[in-house]
Design a protein around this motif. Structure first.
Motif, short mmCIF file in Angstrom:
data_model
loop_
_atom_site.label_atom_id
_atom_site.label_comp_id
_atom_site.label_asym_id
_atom_site.label_seq_id
_atom_site.Cartn_x
_atom_site.Cartn_y
_atom_site.Cartn_z
N LYS A 1 0.82 -1.20 0.00
CA LYS A 1 0.00 0.00 0.00
C LYS A 1 0.86 1.25 0.00
CE LYS A 1 -3.93 2.09 2.45
NZ LYS A 1 -4.84 1.96 3.60
N GLN A 2 1.92 1.24 0.80
CA GLN A 2 2.81 2.40 0.86
C GLN A 2 3.51 2.64 -0.47
OE1 GLN A 2 5.45 1.38 4.06
NE2 GLN A 2 3.95 1.83 5.66
N LEU A 3 3.89 1.56 -1.16
CA LEU A 3 4.63 1.68 -2.41
C LEU A 3 3.72 1.77 -3.63
CD1 LEU A 3 7.44 -0.92 -1.65
CD2 LEU A 3 7.67 1.56 -1.66
N GLY A 4 2.41 1.58 -3.42
CA GLY A 4 1.48 1.65 -4.53
C GLY A 4 1.61 0.50 -5.50
N VAL A 5 1.89 -0.72 -4.97
CA VAL A 5 2.04 -1.90 -5.83
C VAL A 5 1.11 -3.00 -5.34
CG1 VAL A 5 4.44 -1.35 -6.38
CG2 VAL A 5 3.94 -2.82 -4.41
N GLU A 6 1.05 -4.06 -6.13
CA GLU A 6 0.22 -5.21 -5.77
C GLU A 6 0.84 -5.96 -4.59
OE1 GLU A 6 -2.99 -7.79 -6.14
OE2 GLU A 6 -2.62 -5.87 -7.12
N PRO A 7 0.05 -6.29 -3.56
CA PRO A 7 0.61 -7.05 -2.43
C PRO A 7 1.13 -8.41 -2.87
CG PRO A 7 -1.56 -6.16 -1.89
CD PRO A 7 -1.36 -5.96 -3.36
N LYS A 8 2.27 -8.79 -2.36
CA LYS A 8 2.83 -10.10 -2.69
C LYS A 8 2.34 -11.15 -1.69
CE LYS A 8 6.75 -8.50 -5.30
NZ LYS A 8 8.19 -8.49 -5.52
N ARG A 9 2.25 -12.37 -2.17
CA ARG A 9 1.83 -13.49 -1.32
C ARG A 9 3.08 -14.22 -0.85
NH1 ARG A 9 -0.68 -13.47 -6.17
NH2 ARG A 9 -2.87 -12.88 -6.22
N ILE A 10 2.95 -14.88 0.28
CA ILE A 10 4.10 -15.61 0.80
C ILE A 10 3.71 -17.06 1.01
CG2 ILE A 10 3.56 -14.89 3.18
CD1 ILE A 10 6.67 -14.89 3.63
N SER A 11 4.51 -17.96 0.51
CA SER A 11 4.20 -19.39 0.56
C SER A 11 4.38 -19.93 1.98
CB SER A 11 5.10 -20.16 -0.39
OG SER A 11 6.44 -20.15 0.08
N ASP A 12 3.77 -21.09 2.23
CA ASP A 12 3.91 -21.72 3.54
C ASP A 12 5.37 -22.07 3.82
OD1 ASP A 12 1.24 -21.54 4.05
OD2 ASP A 12 0.75 -23.55 3.31
N ALA A 13 6.09 -22.49 2.78
CA ALA A 13 7.51 -22.85 2.97
C ALA A 13 8.32 -21.64 3.39
CB ALA A 13 8.07 -23.44 1.67
N ALA A 14 8.04 -20.49 2.77
CA ALA A 14 8.76 -19.26 3.14
C ALA A 14 8.39 -18.82 4.55
CB ALA A 14 8.47 -18.16 2.14
N ASN B 1 13.54 -8.16 16.15
CA ASN B 1 12.15 -8.33 16.54
C ASN B 1 11.17 -7.90 15.45
OD1 ASN B 1 12.35 -9.45 19.33
ND2 ASN B 1 13.59 -7.62 19.60
N VAL B 2 10.00 -7.36 15.85
CA VAL B 2 8.94 -7.06 14.89
C VAL B 2 9.40 -6.03 13.87
CG1 VAL B 2 6.57 -6.23 14.62
CG2 VAL B 2 7.17 -7.64 16.59
N ARG B 3 10.22 -5.07 14.32
CA ARG B 3 10.71 -4.05 13.38
C ARG B 3 11.54 -4.69 12.28
NH1 ARG B 3 13.88 -0.93 16.55
NH2 ARG B 3 12.13 0.34 17.27
N GLN B 4 12.33 -5.71 12.61
CA GLN B 4 13.13 -6.38 11.61
C GLN B 4 12.24 -7.15 10.64
OE1 GLN B 4 16.02 -9.17 13.13
NE2 GLN B 4 17.12 -9.28 11.20
N LEU B 5 11.21 -7.81 11.15
CA LEU B 5 10.27 -8.51 10.27
C LEU B 5 9.60 -7.53 9.32
CD1 LEU B 5 8.67 -10.97 9.34
CD2 LEU B 5 7.11 -10.60 11.26
N GLU B 6 9.22 -6.37 9.83
CA GLU B 6 8.61 -5.34 8.98
C GLU B 6 9.57 -4.90 7.88
OE1 GLU B 6 6.26 -1.05 9.42
OE2 GLU B 6 7.42 -1.86 11.10
N ASN B 7 10.83 -4.70 8.24
CA ASN B 7 11.83 -4.29 7.24
C ASN B 7 12.06 -5.38 6.19
OD1 ASN B 7 12.21 -1.83 8.49
ND2 ASN B 7 13.96 -2.51 9.69
N ILE B 8 12.07 -6.65 6.63
CA ILE B 8 12.23 -7.76 5.69
C ILE B 8 11.07 -7.80 4.71
CG2 ILE B 8 12.16 -10.28 5.53
CD1 ILE B 8 13.91 -10.39 8.03
N ASP C 1 13.58 -16.58 -2.15
CA ASP C 1 13.46 -15.13 -2.30
C ASP C 1 13.79 -14.37 -1.02
OD1 ASP C 1 12.51 -15.51 -4.92
OD2 ASP C 1 10.47 -15.84 -4.17
N LEU C 2 13.90 -15.08 0.10
CA LEU C 2 14.13 -14.42 1.39
C LEU C 2 15.54 -13.84 1.43
CD1 LEU C 2 12.52 -17.06 3.76
CD2 LEU C 2 11.53 -14.88 3.03
N PRO C 3 15.75 -12.76 2.19
CA PRO C 3 17.09 -12.17 2.28
C PRO C 3 18.10 -13.13 2.90
CG PRO C 3 15.60 -11.15 3.87
CD PRO C 3 14.75 -12.00 2.97
#
Length: 489
Positions: free
Chosen positions: A329-342, A354-361, A378-380
């Motif tokens: 929403k912030q970037l004005g793009v389509e939300p990406k989905r995340i697989s169960d494996a990821a 913590n949560v801030r790091q998850l948000e940044n990821i 695709d994960l960092p």
């Protein structure tokens, strides 16, 4: 289950896919062009589970259809088929929010497997959207977070002082805002100040304001945070870093409800609820003489402990989906989905930030993940097992490589070996700090970089500063100043 919609002007393609889906017990419906699909949606028909569309058709392209359908059904997985397997088409499809790109001619079992993956993703997203629609302003099903929510509820009609403790990045300000929102002071202002982020000589003025002429540059009277929060809530973040003399002033405000602006002689009444937060052990700081014991007891009326993310792993999937939606929403793009494996991969990560790091990821994934569906690959790097350890192991050598050439690196023009990949190490270090939520990455790494350069040059010139400055291409005044600033004396 809703049907899979197939859009293609080629009757044979429609027929083959219909029969294959029927064998898989997947309902389907076919359209010959984009206009028919849009007309069905305009007529109020329920949308499909998955849309499979050709890219080149008479009466409108699949990419145009993708754009229009996404406006109406943003969470719908769309598979784009094309006989033109070129990069431009693939990029356009993914930029438009396509789930996957299927070149023709395709292998039918693989096409059905892809459609089934899209169906599973669609169903998972439907469940997630329902959960998001009913989600509270703070997310968390873990018992420790439920305790926090219950405490916020019990404190909803109280003005009592609250101390929030927890590691950096656990969301202490979010809890403070929730306490304010659900308090009798909800209609008043919520004012936050990070006492660790403001220089000591400015913090007093920031908190209590100043009178005109109180110090050089004070050309007008200024209201401090206490006055700005009048009738509301003042959130004092990182209270453990507050200078000792200011602790005395804060204690006085909490005790009698009055304070003086810097340079002022008239007491100002403070009608403010104070919520404090810290990641430090205040009891230990009291024992060490760095924090006033009486102020500690004044602030520590009610204590709320926020658990680190590693203690509430069951919340990671909900939080990740939320942050992916938020970032898109912030970037004005389509939300990406995340697989169960990821998600499983993320759940096994320690999250030191913590949560801030998850948000940044999640923000990083929104920008960097190549497809609409995020897979483990695709994960960092720091999230993938082994990569984080490799990054950490490389940290001491990242900048040291500038001065310590790699043994297997190709020789430079002067016959000496040069480091092969210190830039990659620097990039990994910067990424780790960024994902940990640090806000001083430029300064921290620049200081280390400059220190290593200067020390290496001084070692090369046996401590002769002027010669070292000349070799580095800087002035002698500059190297002297840098030595002092960087503590290299």
């Amino acid at each position: 289950m809703k049907p899979i919609w197939i859009v293609d002007d080629d009757q044979s393609i429609r027929f083959v896919l219909e029969k294959a889906l029927m064998r898989e017990d997947l309902p389907s419906r076919s359209f010959t062009n984009a206009r028919e699909v849009l007309a069905a949606l305009e007529a109020g028909e329920e949308g499909p589970q998955v849309l499979v569309s050709d890219i080149r058709m008479p009466g409108g392209s699949g990419l145009d259809l993708l754009t229009k359908v996404k406006e109406k059904l943003p969470g719908l997985p769309v598979i784009i088929m094309t006989a033109f397997s070129d990069l431009d088409s693939a990029v356009s499809a993914f930029q438009g929010g396509a789930f996957e790109y299927l070149p023709k001619p395709f292998d039918l079992p693989k096409a059905i497997e892809l459609i089934r993956r899209a169906v599973e993703e669609s169903q998972r997203e439907e469940v997630a959207e329902q959960a998001m629609a009913t989600a509270p302003e703070m997310l968390g099903q873990a018992p420790a977070m439920q305790d926090v929510f219950r405490a916020i509820g019990r404190l909803s009609q109280s003005n009592v002082t609250v101390m929030i403790t927890g590691e950096s990045g656990t969301g202490k300000e979010l809890v403070a805002r929730a306490l304010h929102k659900h308090s009798p002071r909800a209609n008043g202002p919520f004012v936050a100040i990070n006492t660790a982020a403001i220089p000591k000589d400015l913090l007093e003025s920031e908190l209590f304001g100043h009178e005109r002429g109180a110090f050089t540059g004070a050309q007008t009277m200024r209201r401090g945070r206490f006055e700005q929060a009048e009738g509301g809530t003042l959130f004092l973040d990182e209270i453990g870093d507050m200078p000792f003399d200011l602790q005395t002033r804060l204690l006085r405000v909490l005790s009698d409800g009055h304070f003086y602006r810097v340079g002022g002689h008239n007491a100002v009444k403070a009608n403010v609820r104070v919520i404090a937060a810290t990641h430090q052990d205040l009891e230990q700081r009291v024992k060490e003489g760095n924090f006033r014991e009486d102020l500690f007891h004044r602030l520590n009326v009610i204590r709320l402990r926020l658990p680190p993310l590693r203690e509430r792993r069951e919340d990671i999937s909900t939080l990740a989906r939320h942050f992916l939606q938020q970032s898109a929403k912030q970037l004005g793009v389509e939300p990406k989905r995340i697989s169960d494996a990821a998600l499983t991969q993320l759940s096994n990560f320690a999250f030191p930030g913590n949560v801030r790091q998850l948000e940044n990821i999640c923000h990083w994934l929104t920008v960097m993940a190549p497809a609409q569906s995020i897979e483990p690959k695709d994960l960092p790097p720091e999230v993938v097992p082994g990569n984080a350890d490799a990054t950490l192991a490389a940290r001491p050598a990242v900048l040291a490589a500038i001065a310590a050439p790699a043994a297997d690196a190709p020789p430079a023009g002067n016959g000496k070996s040069m480091p092969a990949s210190w830039e990659a190490g620097l990039e990994a270090e910067a990424l780790e700090l960024l994902l940990a939520g640090r806000h001083d990455v430029w300064e921290a790494l620049s200081k280390r970089f400059e220190s290593r350069l200067i020390l290496t040059a001084l070692a090369n010139t046996r401590g002769r500063r002027i010669e070292a400055a000349q070799k580095l291409g800087i002035g002698r005044n500059t190297i002297t100043r840098k030595i002092q600033e960087l503590g290299l004396e």
